[in-house]
Design a protein around this motif. Structure first.
Motif, short mmCIF file in Angstrom:
data_model
loop_
_atom_site.label_atom_id
_atom_site.label_comp_id
_atom_site.label_asym_id
_atom_site.label_seq_id
_atom_site.Cartn_x
_atom_site.Cartn_y
_atom_site.Cartn_z
N LEU A 120 0.79 -1.21 -0.10
CA LEU A 120 0.26 -0.01 -0.20
C LEU A 120 0.88 1.34 -0.10
N LYS A 121 2.01 1.29 0.66
CA LYS A 121 2.79 2.28 0.57
C LYS A 121 3.39 2.59 -0.72
N ARG A 122 3.64 1.44 -1.49
CA ARG A 122 4.19 1.72 -2.75
C ARG A 122 3.13 2.21 -3.70
N LEU A 123 1.76 1.67 -3.53
CA LEU A 123 0.67 1.92 -4.31
C LEU A 123 0.50 3.65 -3.89
N LEU A 124 0.46 3.89 -2.84
CA LEU A 124 0.01 5.34 -2.47
C LEU A 124 1.30 6.27 -2.70
N GLU A 127 6.73 5.50 -0.03
CA GLU A 127 7.89 4.51 0.41
C GLU A 127 8.70 5.20 0.97
N THR A 128 9.19 6.23 0.48
CA THR A 128 10.50 6.99 0.83
C THR A 128 10.38 7.91 2.04
N ASN A 129 11.38 8.49 2.62
CA ASN A 129 11.08 9.12 3.76
C ASN A 129 10.71 10.66 3.26
N GLU A 130 11.07 11.15 1.98
CA GLU A 130 10.67 12.22 1.50
C GLU A 130 9.02 12.21 1.16
N ASP A 131 8.73 10.97 0.47
CA ASP A 131 7.20 10.84 0.38
C ASP A 131 6.43 10.68 1.55
N LYS A 132 6.95 10.27 2.56
CA LYS A 132 6.15 10.30 4.00
C LYS A 132 6.10 11.80 4.27
N ARG A 133 7.15 12.43 4.35
CA ARG A 133 7.08 13.99 4.67
C ARG A 133 6.19 14.72 3.98
N PRO A 136 1.56 12.88 4.54
CA PRO A 136 1.32 12.15 6.16
C PRO A 136 -0.06 11.56 6.01
N ILE A 137 -0.97 12.02 5.61
CA ILE A 137 -2.28 11.08 5.47
C ILE A 137 -2.31 10.17 4.60
N ARG A 138 -1.56 9.85 3.79
CA ARG A 138 -1.46 8.72 2.86
C ARG A 138 -0.85 7.61 3.68
N SER A 139 0.36 8.01 4.27
CA SER A 139 1.04 7.17 5.35
C SER A 139 0.07 6.70 6.19
N TYR A 140 -0.64 7.43 6.89
CA TYR A 140 -1.68 7.04 7.75
C TYR A 140 -2.68 5.93 7.32
N ILE A 141 -3.17 6.33 5.99
CA ILE A 141 -4.12 5.53 5.26
C ILE A 141 -3.58 4.29 5.09
N ALA A 142 -2.33 4.12 4.47
CA ALA A 142 -1.74 2.69 4.29
C ALA A 142 -1.68 2.02 5.44
N GLY A 143 -1.38 2.35 6.75
CA GLY A 143 -1.55 1.79 7.97
C GLY A 143 -2.58 1.24 8.35
N SER A 144 -3.90 2.13 8.14
CA SER A 144 -5.28 1.68 8.50
C SER A 144 -5.66 0.80 7.47
N VAL A 202 -9.53 -1.15 14.41
CA VAL A 202 -8.25 -1.45 13.89
C VAL A 202 -7.89 -0.30 13.08
N ILE A 203 -8.68 0.44 12.75
CA ILE A 203 -8.49 1.70 11.56
C ILE A 203 -7.58 2.81 12.27
N PRO A 204 -8.11 3.14 13.45
CA PRO A 204 -6.98 4.13 14.39
C PRO A 204 -5.89 3.45 14.92
N TYR A 205 -6.00 2.13 15.29
CA TYR A 205 -5.09 1.34 15.77
C TYR A 205 -4.06 1.16 14.88
N ALA A 206 -4.37 0.52 13.79
CA ALA A 206 -3.11 0.12 12.70
C ALA A 206 -2.67 1.60 12.32
N GLY A 207 -3.46 2.59 11.75
CA GLY A 207 -2.85 3.91 11.36
C GLY A 207 -1.94 4.47 12.32
#
Length: 323
Positions: A120-124, A127-133, A136-144, A202-207
């Motif tokens: 999901l990180k790859r699709l959204l 993947e990289t630290n720059e992408d996460k910066r 951030p919302i996409r990063s949270y969604i990937a975990g959720s 699990v949505i807030p927990y995993a996210g």
């Protein structure tokens, strides 16, 4: 002529940069591997991480569930008494009762969750630290979403584990017995009893857990450079992630345990209202949270750290780089 020379110099410089980048990747053990290799290594590392973490905190997990499903006040003294009584009456192994069902659930659950998260990180595009910066919302969604996928595919095993953890061996002597008796008495849909509060939890927990852990690793990278965090630092990052994730979703954990282990038809709001009226907010909806603050950070810290280390080990093997 000058333009041609400039072009050739530019191409040479570009190739030089690419070669240097490849050298850096090779020397740091981060060779590029195929996506199929990433999937396989994630599945293996996820299963190992989940199994190890859950086995370590199984006695605390069983203790927590015992208080979650009953209208009795929680305290560390009472938790200690429950562990001692269980040991005296049924032996040391009773503290791991239901752990076989836990392993049957958590191995595929963790494998699917970690693999889903990477994909999901790859699709959204995070993947990289720059992408996460930047996202951030996409990063949270990937975990959720990773949590939603793994929960949906393995939920009946979670229900079986909860029922085995709070009953004597005579009632459910195996994982299969839980399913046979549950379906016979309550119908086929009963194996998904408590699914929706679990999903909402699990949505807030995993996210929160994945987002916090990934963010702390990124901050470490920004501050200390490309060097990997020390395993102890990873444990601390995971512990913080687990602490925040557990706190964000705990009341729904109470609801799902009540729905999983008690007979009759229940609704999320019905259980929430009943617990609130009879036991209050702190002693009801957050009962056992203090114990979760002990076991949760341990479990999540061990899980995240194990996953990272096992993944790196597997991906450094020549077998997977050529897979």
């Amino acid at each position: 002529m000058i333009q041609e020379n400039q072009s050739s110099v530019g191409q040479s410089s570009s190739h030089s940069i690419q070669n240097e980048a490849k050298k850096i990747m090779l020397t740091s053990g981060q060779e590029e591997i195929s996506n199929s290799s990433k999937v396989v290594t994630s599945l293996i590392a996820g299963a190992v991480a989940g199994g190890l973490a859950k086995t370590i905190i199984a006695p605390l997990d069983r203790t927590k569930i015992n208080f979650q499903i009953k209208n009795i006040p929680f305290s560390f003294h009472e938790a200690y008494k429950f562990i001692v009584i269980s040991y005296k009456e049924s032996g040391l192994t009773s503290l791991w009762r239901g752990n076989s069902a836990t392993m049957a659930r958590v191995l595929p659950y963790a494998a699917i969750q970690y693999t889903s998260h990477e994909q999901l990180k790859r699709l959204l595009g995070v993947e990289t630290n720059e992408d996460k910066r930047k996202h951030p919302i996409r990063s949270y969604i990937a975990g959720s979403l990773a949590g939603v996928i793994s929960t949906s595919l393995t939920y009946p095993l979670d229900l079986a584990r909860a029922r085995m953890a709070v009953t004597h061996r005579e009632k459910y002597n195996s994982l299969g017995a839980v399913f046979r008796k549950t379906i016979k008495r309550e119908g086929l849909t009963a194996v998904y009893k408590g699914y929706f509060p679990t999903l909402f939890g699990v949505i807030p927990y995993a996210g929160t857990s994945f987002f916090t852990y990934e963010t702390l690793k990124r901050l470490h990278h920004d501050y200390y450079g490309p060097a990997d965090p020390h395993p102890l630092e990873r444990l601390v990052f995971g512990a913080i992630a687990g602490l925040l994730g557990q706190s964000a979703s705990y009341p729904l954990d109470i609801v799902r345990r009540r729905m999983q282990t008690q007979p009759g038809s229940m609704t999320i709001f019905g259980v929430l209202n009943k617990v609130f009226v009879e036991e209050g907010i702190i002693h009801g909806l957050y009962k056992g949270l203090s114990l979760n603050w002990v076991k949760g950070p341990i479990a999540v810290g061990v899980s995240f750290t194990t996953f990272d280390l096992v993944t790196k080990f597997l991906r450094d093997l020549s077998f997977f780089t050529g897979f």
